[in-house]
Scaffold this active site. Structure first.
Site, PDB file in Angstrom:
ATOM      1  N   GLU A 126      36.392  -0.257 -71.811  1.00 50.77           N
ATOM      2  CA  GLU A 126      35.691  -1.507 -72.135  1.00 50.77           C
ATOM      3  C   GLU A 126      35.453  -2.332 -70.879  1.00 50.77           C
ATOM      4  OE1 GLU A 126      38.698  -0.542 -72.749  1.00 50.77           O
ATOM      5  OE2 GLU A 126      40.044  -2.136 -73.439  1.00 50.77           O
ATOM      6  N   SER A 175      46.534   4.846 -68.292  1.00 50.26           N
ATOM      7  CA  SER A 175      47.855   4.498 -67.764  1.00 50.26           C
ATOM      8  C   SER A 175      48.964   5.241 -68.512  1.00 50.26           C
ATOM      9  CB  SER A 175      48.056   2.990 -67.872  1.00 50.26           C
ATOM     10  OG  SER A 175      47.985   2.616 -69.230  1.00 50.26           O
ATOM     11  N   CYS A 220      43.965   7.506 -59.418  1.00 43.98           N
ATOM     12  CA  CYS A 220      45.229   8.137 -59.826  1.00 43.98           C
ATOM     13  C   CYS A 220      45.724   9.098 -58.747  1.00 43.98           C
ATOM     14  CB  CYS A 220      45.059   8.866 -61.135  1.00 43.98           C
ATOM     15  SG  CYS A 220      44.050  10.336 -60.997  1.00 43.98           S
TER      16      CYS A 220
HETATM   17  P1  NAD Z   1      44.441   1.971 -69.645  1.00 42.60           P
HETATM   18  O1  NAD Z   1      45.561   2.830 -70.109  1.00 42.60           O
HETATM   19  O2  NAD Z   1      44.616   0.505 -69.680  1.00 42.60           O
HETATM   20  O3  NAD Z   1      43.136   2.261 -70.537  1.00 42.60           O
HETATM   21  C1  NAD Z   1      42.668   3.568 -70.757  1.00 42.60           C
HETATM   22  C2  NAD Z   1      41.973   3.638 -72.110  1.00 42.60           C
HETATM   23  O4  NAD Z   1      42.922   3.387 -73.146  1.00 42.60           O
HETATM   24  C3  NAD Z   1      40.865   2.607 -72.281  1.00 42.60           C
HETATM   25  O5  NAD Z   1      39.769   3.246 -72.876  1.00 42.60           O
HETATM   26  C4  NAD Z   1      41.474   1.554 -73.186  1.00 42.60           C
HETATM   27  O6  NAD Z   1      40.527   0.974 -74.056  1.00 42.60           O
HETATM   28  C5  NAD Z   1      42.502   2.330 -73.990  1.00 42.60           C
HETATM   29  N1  NAD Z   1      43.701   1.546 -74.307  1.00 42.60           N
HETATM   30  C6  NAD Z   1      44.314   0.608 -73.524  1.00 42.60           C
HETATM   31  N2  NAD Z   1      45.418   0.140 -74.127  1.00 42.60           N
HETATM   32  C7  NAD Z   1      45.518   0.790 -75.307  1.00 42.60           C
HETATM   33  C8  NAD Z   1      46.457   0.749 -76.373  1.00 42.60           C
HETATM   34  N3  NAD Z   1      47.518  -0.059 -76.344  1.00 42.60           N
HETATM   35  N4  NAD Z   1      46.256   1.559 -77.437  1.00 42.60           N
HETATM   36  C9  NAD Z   1      45.196   2.397 -77.485  1.00 42.60           C
HETATM   37  N5  NAD Z   1      44.287   2.477 -76.492  1.00 42.60           N
HETATM   38  C10 NAD Z   1      44.431   1.684 -75.431  1.00 42.60           C
HETATM   39  O7  NAD Z   1      44.040   2.492 -68.197  1.00 42.60           O
HETATM   40  P2  NAD Z   1      43.066   1.804 -67.126  1.00 42.60           P
HETATM   41  O8  NAD Z   1      43.720   0.578 -66.588  1.00 42.60           O
HETATM   42  O9  NAD Z   1      41.702   1.704 -67.691  1.00 42.60           O
HETATM   43  O10 NAD Z   1      43.015   2.933 -65.993  1.00 42.60           O
HETATM   44  C11 NAD Z   1      43.920   3.009 -64.921  1.00 42.60           C
HETATM   45  C12 NAD Z   1      45.034   3.971 -65.224  1.00 42.60           C
HETATM   46  O11 NAD Z   1      44.521   5.259 -65.480  1.00 42.60           O
HETATM   47  C13 NAD Z   1      45.999   4.135 -64.054  1.00 42.60           C
HETATM   48  O12 NAD Z   1      47.309   4.165 -64.549  1.00 42.60           O
HETATM   49  C14 NAD Z   1      45.612   5.469 -63.469  1.00 42.60           C
HETATM   50  O13 NAD Z   1      46.633   6.137 -62.760  1.00 42.60           O
HETATM   51  C15 NAD Z   1      45.227   6.217 -64.689  1.00 42.60           C
HETATM   52  N6  NAD Z   1      44.372   7.350 -64.362  1.00 42.60           N
HETATM   53  C16 NAD Z   1      44.889   8.593 -64.422  1.00 42.60           C
HETATM   54  C17 NAD Z   1      44.118   9.682 -64.065  1.00 42.60           C
HETATM   55  C18 NAD Z   1      44.671  11.079 -64.117  1.00 42.60           C
HETATM   56  O14 NAD Z   1      43.907  11.990 -63.966  1.00 42.60           O
HETATM   57  N7  NAD Z   1      45.948  11.273 -64.313  1.00 42.60           N
HETATM   58  C19 NAD Z   1      42.804   9.490 -63.641  1.00 42.60           C
HETATM   59  C20 NAD Z   1      42.297   8.193 -63.601  1.00 42.60           C
HETATM   60  C21 NAD Z   1      43.090   7.126 -63.969  1.00 42.60           C
END
Ligand code: NAD
Length: 489
Positions: free
Chosen positions: A185, A235, A290
């Site tokens: 979002e 995350s 990441c």
């Molecule tokens: P985030 O976890 O906040 O959000 C990711 C997705 O989950 C979004 O689409 C969001 O709408 C949804 N979401 C958020 N909270 C939620 C909840 N409580 N319940 C259900 N859905 C929920 O992550 P972010 O801040 O957008 O991205 C950064 C994170 O992603 C960092 O921790 C990074 O390390 C990780 N990441 C990992 C990789 C990998 O390949 N391992 C790659 C890119 C990013």
């Protein structure tokens, strides 16, 4: 920092369902910002269960026809999509920079990594081939087929608005599945454009759908009876939640999570090269990757020298809006995230680490969510700044006596996404390759993110599931195997 108020005349995004752009039923929206200016550039609907149901049902209805579409036809759609991505590369890169903040060069690089997955997916006729074995018994033969699952779902983080959706839908669709994408979002605009290009490439109505939203949208997707598989990137706490919840609903899940990546530097490394590689790894995309290196593990004889070079080089980084020439580092995604990262800098000071570059004091543009590169020396492995994902331009330096102590440090981390070593020693590199407990290693490579033909292999708390994104893993993730044993009488 001046932050603009959300404006009523800014576009409200729509969902893409069954080949049409439709208003979400849900009344709630979130503002989407240009993080380089703080301006609101769109409003994203926070779709609810009814919106999700509509998208998933459209995908389910499109499945029977798409799964019967010959594999070469599905491959050709990927070739056309790749061509459109190339033709629109400048426009897409500008869009990524506008909603994410990364530099145009970083946006182009991300797009290229996404295009590589599309190129890989275009090889679906050979990727999806089964296996045969004659004479498993007297007069008995066996054959194995791969068949698509049905409706697959992708839930994405904000930090790669193009690449991460493209880790998911091209391979899923090429395998014959239909797809519902839930972009972040915070960066939903690029996915919206990708949907248009995919439709132009010839993906039939209902095969690819986009529902915008946040937590409630995700929960409705996880619970939907027609969803067969869930790909998540985000995350660590959310990944763990998605894995548990989707599995409880009987879905197949791959959940890629957060990271804390270590970079070992030995005295025999090429220090100029290593400095450039570490600066790009730790401060590229303002540390919001990441695979970003966030812990420098310096052998004690080289620690002073490499830190001096890093402080000098990072102090000369040009910080500003990602679409300005020569800018090397853009802003963080939101003011709230910048405050969180600053909070970690304060934690580091309180823990007794020595701040040798303080990004809070770096001159940065007044508007937007900027923060300069930050480096801590004298970090001990038990400090929070050495253990927790900060996801910003903060580098924590730990000193070790030798490569074995460095590897042991990596192996105590709760995460296991990436780790790298800078050295000219084959023996040290081999010990690292053999014993480091992380899934993606770099030897004199700052960001060892694998190309699409290999799986993206996070370990431990950096991944929940068994089949990873990309590579052969993805083909297995997006298909069921069927084995037929035959005797003709
Ligand atoms: P985030 O976890 O906040 O959000 C990711 C997705 O989950 C979004 O689409 C969001 O709408 C949804 N979401 C958020 N909270 C939620 C909840 N409580 N319940 C259900 N859905 C929920 O992550 P972010 O801040 O957008 O991205 C950064 C994170 O992603 C960092 O921790 C990074 O390390 C990780 N990441 C990992 C990789 C990998 O390949 N391992 C790659 C890119 C990013």
């Amino acid at each position: 920092m001046a932050m603009a108020q959300p404006q009523a005349d800014v576009q409200r995004l729509r969902n893409f369902i069954n080949g049409q752009w439709v208003e979400a039923d849900a009344a709630g929206t979130d503002p989407v910002y240009n993080p380089a200016t703080g301006e609101v550039i769109a409003h994203v609907p926070l779709s609810g269960a009814a919106d999700v149901d509509r998208a998933v049902r459209a995908a389910a209805a499109a499945f029977d026809r798409w799964r019967e579409t010959p594999v070469f036809h599905r491959a050709r759609v990927m070739f056309r999509f790749k061509q459109l991505l190339d033709e629109h590369a400048d426009e897409l890169a500008a869009l990524i920079t506008r909603e994410h903040g990364k530099t145009l060069a970083e946006a182009r690089a991300e797009l290229e990594r996404g295009v590589e997955v599309v190129e890989f997916a275009a090889g679906i006729p050979t990727l999806i081939m089964g296996k045969t074995l004659e004479l498993v018994g007297t007069g008995v033969d066996a054959e194995m087929y791969r068949q698509p699952l049905g409706v697959c779902v992708g839930i994405c983080p904000y930090n790669f608005p193009a690449m991460i959706p493209m880790w998911m839908f091209p391979l899923a669709i090429a395998c014959g599945n239909t797809f519902v994408l839930k972009p972040s979002e915070r960066t939903p605009l690029t996915a919206t454009r990708l949907a248009e290009l995919l439709a132009e490439a010839g993906v039939p109505e209902g095969v690819f759908n986009v529902v915008h939203g946040g937590r409630e949208t995700v929960d409705a997707l996880l619970a939907h009876e027609e969803v067969r598989a869930v790909s998540f990137v985000g995350s660590q706490p959310v990944a763990a939640y998605i894995y548990r919840t989707a599995a409880a609903y009987g879905k197949r899940v791959q959940a890629l999570a957060g990271a804390k990546n270590h970079m070992i530097v030995l005295p025999d490394a090429d220090l100029d090269y290593t400095t450039e590689a570490i600066v790009a790894s730790s401060f590229g995309s303002a540390g919001q990757r990441c695979m970003a290196g966030s812990v420098l593990v310096a052998q004690q004889d080289v620690a002073d020298k490499i830190l001096e070079l890093l402080v000098d080089r990072s102090s000369r980084m040009k910080i500003g809006p990602g679409d300005e020439p020569e800018v090397e580092m853009g802003p963080l995604i939101r003011d709230q995230h910048r405050e969180r990262v600053k909070g970690y800098i304060q934690i580091g000071e309180e823990e007794g680490a020595r701040l040798i570059a303080d990004g809070r004091k770096t001159p940065v543009p007044e508007r937007g969510f900027f923060l300069g590169p930050t480096i801590f020396d004298g970090v001990s492995p038990d400090m929070r700044i050495a253990r927790e994902e900060i996801f910003g331009p903060v580098l924590s330096a730990v000193r070790v006596k030798d490569v074995d102590e460095g590897i042991a440090l990596i192996n105590r981390s709760a995460y296991g996404n990436g780790a790298v070593i800078f050295t000219r020693s084959g023996a040290a590199a081999r010990a690292f390759r053999r014993h480091a407990k992380a899934g993606m290693l770099g030897i004199n490579i700052g960001v060892p993110a694998p190309v699409a033909v290999f799986p993206f292999t996070g370990w431990r708390n950096s991944f929940y599931g068994d089949l990873h994104a990309n590579g052969e893993d993805a083909i297995n993730f997006y298909t069921d195997r069927k084995v037929v044993t035959t005797r003709w009488l």
